[in-house]
Motif scaffolding. Structure first.
Motif, PDB file in Angstrom:
ATOM      1  N   GLY A 111       0.802  -1.176  -0.067  1.00  0.00           N
ATOM      2  CA  GLY A 111       0.153   0.101  -0.051  1.00  0.00           C
ATOM      3  C   GLY A 111       0.653   1.381  -0.031  1.00  0.00           C
ATOM      4  O   GLY A 111       1.975   1.448   0.148  1.00  0.00           O
ATOM      5  N   THR A 112       0.007   2.392  -0.238  1.00  0.00           N
ATOM      6  CA  THR A 112       0.563   3.655   0.254  1.00  0.00           C
ATOM      7  C   THR A 112       0.358   3.949   1.660  1.00  0.00           C
ATOM      8  O   THR A 112      -0.596   3.843   1.908  1.00  0.00           O
ATOM      9  CB  THR A 112      -0.408   4.809  -0.637  1.00  0.00           C
ATOM     10  N   ALA A 113       1.244   4.604   2.185  1.00  0.00           N
ATOM     11  CA  ALA A 113       1.254   4.822   3.708  1.00  0.00           C
ATOM     12  C   ALA A 113       0.498   6.141   3.696  1.00  0.00           C
ATOM     13  O   ALA A 113       0.770   7.265   2.941  1.00  0.00           O
ATOM     14  CB  ALA A 113       2.704   4.941   4.164  1.00  0.00           C
ATOM     15  N   ILE A 114      -0.235   6.235   4.161  1.00  0.00           N
ATOM     16  CA  ILE A 114      -1.359   7.308   4.621  1.00  0.00           C
ATOM     17  C   ILE A 114      -1.496   7.774   6.069  1.00  0.00           C
ATOM     18  O   ILE A 114      -1.570   6.846   6.901  1.00  0.00           O
ATOM     19  CB  ILE A 114      -2.589   7.376   4.220  1.00  0.00           C
ATOM     20  N   VAL A 115      -0.742   9.173   6.450  1.00  0.00           N
ATOM     21  CA  VAL A 115      -0.851   9.258   7.947  1.00  0.00           C
ATOM     22  C   VAL A 115      -1.707  10.438   8.094  1.00  0.00           C
ATOM     23  O   VAL A 115      -1.290  11.727   7.476  1.00  0.00           O
ATOM     24  CB  VAL A 115       0.526   9.479   8.514  1.00  0.00           C
ATOM     25  N   MET A 116      -2.571  10.637   8.948  1.00  0.00           N
ATOM     26  CA  MET A 116      -3.340  11.826   9.316  1.00  0.00           C
ATOM     27  C   MET A 116      -3.029  12.154  10.793  1.00  0.00           C
ATOM     28  O   MET A 116      -3.245  11.260  11.730  1.00  0.00           O
ATOM     29  CB  MET A 116      -4.864  11.826   8.919  1.00  0.00           C
ATOM     30  N   GLY A 117      -2.530  13.522  11.333  1.00  0.00           N
ATOM     31  CA  GLY A 117      -2.302  13.824  12.549  1.00  0.00           C
ATOM     32  C   GLY A 117      -3.127  15.180  12.819  1.00  0.00           C
ATOM     33  O   GLY A 117      -3.137  15.994  12.365  1.00  0.00           O
ATOM     34  N   LYS A 118      -3.479  15.072  14.280  1.00  0.00           N
ATOM     35  CA  LYS A 118      -4.006  16.311  14.871  1.00  0.00           C
ATOM     36  C   LYS A 118      -3.361  16.668  15.935  1.00  0.00           C
ATOM     37  O   LYS A 118      -3.419  15.996  17.213  1.00  0.00           O
ATOM     38  CB  LYS A 118      -5.734  16.180  15.136  1.00  0.00           C
ATOM     39  N   ARG A 119      -2.712  17.659  15.854  1.00  0.00           N
ATOM     40  CA  ARG A 119      -1.872  18.224  17.030  1.00  0.00           C
ATOM     41  C   ARG A 119      -2.466  19.317  17.938  1.00  0.00           C
ATOM     42  O   ARG A 119      -2.799  20.524  17.290  1.00  0.00           O
ATOM     43  CB  ARG A 119      -0.649  18.651  16.412  1.00  0.00           C
ATOM     44  N   GLY A 120      -2.515  19.026  19.153  1.00  0.00           N
ATOM     45  CA  GLY A 120      -3.129  19.957  20.108  1.00  0.00           C
ATOM     46  C   GLY A 120      -2.359  21.346  20.315  1.00  0.00           C
ATOM     47  O   GLY A 120      -1.202  21.199  19.973  1.00  0.00           O
ATOM     48  N   ARG A 121      -3.061  22.375  20.690  1.00  0.00           N
ATOM     49  CA  ARG A 121      -2.490  23.640  20.797  1.00  0.00           C
ATOM     50  C   ARG A 121      -1.098  23.754  21.799  1.00  0.00           C
ATOM     51  O   ARG A 121      -0.316  24.599  21.807  1.00  0.00           O
ATOM     52  CB  ARG A 121      -3.427  24.680  21.156  1.00  0.00           C
ATOM     53  N   HIS A 122      -1.150  22.528  22.604  1.00  0.00           N
ATOM     54  CA  HIS A 122      -0.134  22.754  23.774  1.00  0.00           C
ATOM     55  C   HIS A 122       0.827  21.503  23.709  1.00  0.00           C
ATOM     56  O   HIS A 122       1.455  21.169  24.473  1.00  0.00           O
ATOM     57  CB  HIS A 122      -0.664  22.533  25.163  1.00  0.00           C
ATOM     58  N   VAL A 123       1.096  21.255  22.176  1.00  0.00           N
ATOM     59  CA  VAL A 123       1.963  20.194  21.837  1.00  0.00           C
ATOM     60  C   VAL A 123       3.040  20.921  21.062  1.00  0.00           C
ATOM     61  O   VAL A 123       2.614  21.698  20.215  1.00  0.00           O
ATOM     62  CB  VAL A 123       1.297  19.002  21.089  1.00  0.00           C
ATOM     63  N   LEU A 124       4.256  20.646  21.604  1.00  0.00           N
ATOM     64  CA  LEU A 124       5.473  21.392  20.715  1.00  0.00           C
ATOM     65  C   LEU A 124       6.478  20.410  20.316  1.00  0.00           C
ATOM     66  O   LEU A 124       6.674  19.422  20.930  1.00  0.00           O
ATOM     67  CB  LEU A 124       6.324  22.323  21.950  1.00  0.00           C
ATOM     68  N   THR A 125       6.722  20.555  18.880  1.00  0.00           N
ATOM     69  CA  THR A 125       7.704  19.670  18.303  1.00  0.00           C
ATOM     70  C   THR A 125       8.600  20.704  17.580  1.00  0.00           C
ATOM     71  O   THR A 125       8.568  22.043  17.721  1.00  0.00           O
ATOM     72  CB  THR A 125       7.039  19.079  17.070  1.00  0.00           C
ATOM     73  N   ASP A 126       9.759  20.341  16.959  1.00  0.00           N
ATOM     74  CA  ASP A 126      10.597  20.892  16.388  1.00  0.00           C
ATOM     75  C   ASP A 126      10.441  21.435  14.903  1.00  0.00           C
ATOM     76  O   ASP A 126      10.952  22.057  14.230  1.00  0.00           O
ATOM     77  CB  ASP A 126      11.960  20.560  16.274  1.00  0.00           C
ATOM     78  N   GLY A 127       9.256  21.150  14.703  1.00  0.00           N
ATOM     79  CA  GLY A 127       8.575  21.458  13.303  1.00  0.00           C
ATOM     80  C   GLY A 127       9.087  20.553  11.936  1.00  0.00           C
ATOM     81  O   GLY A 127       8.667  21.216  10.974  1.00  0.00           O
ATOM     82  N   THR A 128       9.546  19.571  12.374  1.00  0.00           N
ATOM     83  CA  THR A 128       9.719  18.688  11.173  1.00  0.00           C
ATOM     84  C   THR A 128       9.111  17.531  11.293  1.00  0.00           C
ATOM     85  O   THR A 128       9.438  16.217  10.884  1.00  0.00           O
ATOM     86  CB  THR A 128      11.357  18.007  11.571  1.00  0.00           C
ATOM     87  N   ASP A 129       7.759  17.490  11.785  1.00  0.00           N
ATOM     88  CA  ASP A 129       6.835  16.409  12.044  1.00  0.00           C
ATOM     89  C   ASP A 129       6.741  15.568  10.756  1.00  0.00           C
ATOM     90  O   ASP A 129       6.858  14.267  10.833  1.00  0.00           O
ATOM     91  CB  ASP A 129       5.589  16.875  12.373  1.00  0.00           C
TER      92      ASP A 129
END
Length: 555
Positions: A111-129
């Motif tokens: 298959g084709t890999a399909i990913v949907m994500g929902k990030r809450g407003r108080h979740v911090l990442t480095d922006g390279t999700d």
């Protein structure tokens, strides 16, 4: 000056409470930090996203949800199920048991890999999700026995396999999932070409929105799905939508059970809702098709989801989508307590029946004989006859067919291997160490329909083996030239690899990878006669619309 109604708001798809059972993947890579105003923030390292993605893609390639396995077992236990329904369900359960060993994926089209994500407003990442998630897809597909199916377009006409199964389809949204500001929630899917190709969009009008017309419409359109996407299906129908693309996406989510907790009635907030009465009516409609779980019976669908959406007054999109017998999806979440993934079933053997079902009569076909003798043997039996094939097969699919057609157009002869052997439309996944083959189930027959008349006129493709229904031109060619199309069960690719395929070698076009021409030796390979040399096609009758009941059983 006139004014509208008072402002109110509801999400278009209020998904309700999360009732998923999760397992802990890791508690590393996540932390909670204090922020301004006394707020607490969840920090997520890229490595946690990568690890979660790699683990999710592994799990959905090898494990299924308990509810799906329960539905397969219910077919076996249903006295109203046809023998072919039960045979397919049992084979799919056996396949699930083999795939759960973690070596052979449940389907060769991983298959084709399909990913949907929902990030809450108080979740911090480095922006390279997105890159971190893509790395997890890369790790899963390059380390596991999965197949690379993604083609990079080099020009408008030329393309090449990326060799990694990238790119993935990754969609990330900034919203509090389930009202949780410190949560990051995901849906992971692996969507094979067969089921993806059975997504449909119809642009209808208000005239569709009455019970009689709706059931007539669905009777006609749902039959067109056919069996090439490997039923029994999880079917989703979406009526309405703020745009065509939103209707289609909603259908995909509904087919993955992602929208099961929608409201079951509409309000002036104009949110989407499930219509349970119409779901029951459509499920019963599909029971009467006669298509069944691929070769006749009741179980064209496991279940049905019908979602009604708001619409523009001048538009009424209708979207249809299916999740196939490789029902590959899982939800996940990252919270302050760690990284969590939906718990799938790792012991599907417990769903297998304890008693022998009693084998239906099966005709043994020796493929070691000359093609004329094989055809003469097949000609003795009607369509729907169950077969067991043993001997050599040639494997060729889309690109190989195109290259052979170019040779014929240039005046060259049909390759002898296409004259001497039945042709199996398939493309294998990677071969694990110690195995003769990787997962090696059939691909959609219809993609090769345009080649059949030309090939049979040149003495090739006289016996074809694949999944799904064929067009009228194939039936006519088989009648004219004395050919046959045999249907293979779509779905049990791991079982075929372990139990039926004894040897695999490349015959031609090795540079095409899984699209090469292969020669394989099979033993007790299950199949059914679908199209014969007399112009009979099992699917010809069951795909014709018929008079149907309205919703609720009213005439």
């Amino acid at each position: 000056m006139s004014t509208g109604a008072a402002f109110t708001y509801s999400p278009l798809l209020p998904t309700g409470a999360d009732l998923t059972e999760y397992r802990l993947v890791t508690d590393e890579g996540v932390d909670v930090v204090e922020g301004p105003g006394g707020r607490r923030f969840l920090t997520v390292e890229p490595a946690a996203l990568t690890q979660l993605t790699a683990e999710a893609m592994h799990d959905i390639a090898h494990y299924l949800r308990p509810a799906h396995l329960t539905q397969l077992r219910a077919i076996i236990d249903d006295p109203k199920a046809s023998p072919n329904d039960r045979f397919v369900a049992l084979d799919l359960l056996r396949n699930a048991n083999i795939a759960a060993g973690g070596v052979l994926p449940m389907c060769q089209d991983t298959g084709t890999a399909i990913v949907m994500g929902k990030r809450g407003r108080h979740v911090l990442t480095d922006g390279t999700d997105e890159a971190a998630i893509a790395l997890g897809v890369y790790q899963a597909y390059t380390r596991l026995n999965l197949r690379y199916s993604q083609l990079a377009p080099l020009t408008m006409w030329d393309e090449r396999n990326t060799g990694t199964n990238l790119p993935a389809q990754i969609e990330l949204y900034a919203e509090d999932p389930g009202g949780q500001p410190d949560a990051y929630k995901f849906l992971f899917m692996a969507k094979g070409g067969g089921s993806a190709n059975k997504s449909y969009l119809y642009q209808e009008t208000k005239a569709l929105l009455n019970p009689q017309r709706m059931m007539q419409f669905l009777d006609e359109k749902l039959r067109l799905i056919g069996t090439s996407a490997c039923p029994p299906y999880h079917l989703a129908v979406v009526i309405g939508g703020t745009s065509a693309e939103h209707a289609l996406k909603t259908a995909k989510l509904a087919s993955a059970k992602y929208l099961d907790n929608l409201p079951t009635s509409g309000t002036m907030l104009a949110h989407g809702f499930r219509d349970l009465e119409l779901e029951a009516a459509v499920l019963e409609l599909t029971r009467d098709f006669g298509i069944g779980a691929q070769f006749g019976g009741r179980y064209f669908c496991h279940d049905v989801r019908v979602v009604r959406l708001p619409r523009h007054g001048a538009s009424c999109p209708v979207a249809i989508a299916v999740s196939c017998s490789a029902d590959r999806q899982a939800v996940a979440k990252i919270t302050p307590s760690g990284v969590w993934l939906e718990r799938l079933e790792t012991d599907p053997a417990r769903y297998l029946p304890d008693v022998d079902l009693g084998e239906e009569p099966v005709v043994q076909i020796d493929l070691n004989r000359p093609m004329a003798e094989i055809r003469a043997e097949l000609s003795k039996y009607p369509v729907k006859t169950r077969l067991s094939l043993s001997g050599p097969l040639v494997v060729a699919r889309d690109i190989a067919h195109a290259k052979i057609a170019e040779r014929l157009d240039a005046g060259e002869p049909m390759p002898q291997y296409m004259r001497d052997h039945a042709v199996y439309y398939a493309g294998p996944a990677k071969t694990p160490e110690g195995y003769a083959s990787g997962s090696f189930g059939p691909t959609t027959a219809g993609r090769m329909d345009s080649y059949v008349e030309k090939f049979q006129a040149s003495g090739g493709s006289m016996v074809m083996l694949a999944k799904g229904n064929r067009s009228k031109q194939v039936t006519e060619a088989c009648q004219q030239y004395g050919g046959f199309y045999l249907g293979s069960i779509g779905g049990p690719a791991a079982r075929l690899a372990q139990d039926c395929i004894r040897h695999v070698e490349v015959l031609e076009f090795p540079e095409l990878g899984m699209e090469a021409v292969w020669k394989i030796e099979v033993e007790d390979f299950p199949a059914f006669i679908v199209v014969d040399d007399k112009g009979n096609d099992f699917f010809a009758d069951v795909t014709k619309p018929r008079a149907v009941l309205q919703i609720g059983g009213r005439p």
